[in-house]
Design a protein around this motif. Structure first.
Motif, PDB file in Angstrom:
ATOM      1  N   HIS A  83       0.839  -1.200   0.000  1.00  0.00           N
ATOM      2  CA  HIS A  83       0.000   0.000   0.000  1.00  0.00           C
ATOM      3  C   HIS A  83       0.873   1.249   0.000  1.00  0.00           C
ATOM      4  CE1 HIS A  83      -4.096  -1.717   1.125  1.00  0.00           C
ATOM      5  NE2 HIS A  83      -3.292  -2.766   1.125  1.00  0.00           N
ATOM      6  N   TYR A  85       0.744   5.795  -0.486  1.00  0.00           N
ATOM      7  CA  TYR A  85      -0.097   6.986  -0.455  1.00  0.00           C
ATOM      8  C   TYR A  85       0.485   8.023  -1.415  1.00  0.00           C
ATOM      9  CZ  TYR A  85      -2.489   4.912   3.475  1.00  0.00           C
ATOM     10  OH  TYR A  85      -3.232   4.059   4.265  1.00  0.00           O
ATOM     11  N   GLU A 107      -4.856   6.518  -1.732  1.00  0.00           N
ATOM     12  CA  GLU A 107      -4.214   5.248  -1.402  1.00  0.00           C
ATOM     13  C   GLU A 107      -4.252   4.323  -2.605  1.00  0.00           C
ATOM     14  OE1 GLU A 107      -4.389   1.691   1.977  1.00  0.00           O
ATOM     15  OE2 GLU A 107      -5.895   3.283   1.947  1.00  0.00           O
TER      16      GLU A 107
END
Length: 269
Positions: A83, A85, A107
């Motif tokens: 993940h 950002y 995200e």
């Protein structure tokens, strides 16, 4: 009777020596393991620009070290998640949101191919600085509850597949290894007594166990000997007396510091 399935780890094709310069970069698990190395007097650089959880952020750290002209004998890269950002204003992946409003970010989950591409760039930069550098990849055993446990497993699987994909396209003669931190935690230590109070992070005992497996895999005979010799000196230096102003303690700590100086001179640290 066998009550545990042991993760078999083949002996690495290189050894850590007492004077090697080591890099630990990645998730907070890299902090934990790298911290043990530093406590044991190895020349270890540990997340110099903060904790980096995903492959893109790990690359950012290695780029900065490359620009600073730093080179390493061995680099340990610990991946936590796929993940990332992205700052909407610039379209760039950020390493830390710095507690800014979530509306400023998007995200995204990196694909296997994207993760592998970032890892290839990491290896390439490390090898520009030292063609003989050894690179060890590992996946953090820390679970990310905020994604949900199924999603956390998918994230770990993506990282594992990216590392495997990375191996398949690089020359097999390069000193690139995989160390199964994640597998040890999930298989050998599959009991909540090996977790911290949050039931997500490995306990101190679990981290120490994984470190010992790490030592068995990568340490040279001299590195093991140096670590053993350092333990009583470290214990003496960390001693907390009832009366730090007493002559007895002053003599004790002076001897410990002299022992440390002799130790560093003997091992050329």
């Amino acid at each position: 009777m066998t009550l545990q399935t042991t993760v078999r780890i083949p002996k690495a094709n290189f050894e850590i020596r007492p004077t090697d310069k080591l890099l630990f970069v990645g998730s907070c698990f890299a902090d934990r393991i790298g911290g043990i190395f530093r406590d044991n007097h190895f020349n270890a650089v540990v997340n110099p620009y903060g904790v980096m959880y995903n492959p893109a952020s790990v690359l950012h750290t290695i780029e900065k070290l490359h620009d600073a002209g730093q080179k390493f004998d061995t680099a340990f890269i610990t991946l936590g998640t796929n993940h990332v950002y992205i700052l909407n204003e610039t379209g760039e992946i950020v390493d830390n949101c710095q507690k800014r409003p979530s509306i400023l970010f998007t995200e995204k989950e990196l694909s296997i191919e994207e993760c592998a591409a970032y890892l290839r760039q990491c290896v390439s930069l490390l090898r520009e600085d030292n063609p003989d550098v050894n690179v060890v990849f590992t996946v953090s055993p820390i679970r990310y509850a905020k994604y949900g446990f199924h999603e956390s497993q998918l994230s770990k699987a993506t990282l594992l597949l990216a590392i495997n994909f990375q191996f398949s396209i690089l020359n097999s003669q390069l000193s690139i290894n995989y160390f199964p931190s994640y597998e040890i935690m999930m298989d050998e230590l599959r009991d909540y007594r090996f977790y911290a109070n949050d039931m997500l992070h490995p306990s101190d005992l679990a981290v120490q166990y994984i470190y010992e497996r790490f030592r068995e895999t990568y340490f040279s005979i001299n590195a093991k000997a140096m670590e053993v010799e350092w333990q009583p000196i470290k214990k003496a230096l960390s001693h907390r007396p009832f009366n730090a102003d007493s002559e007895e303690y002053k003599a004790f700590i002076a001897k410990a510091k002299a022992d440390e100086e002799a130790f560093c001179k003997r091992w050329k640290l």
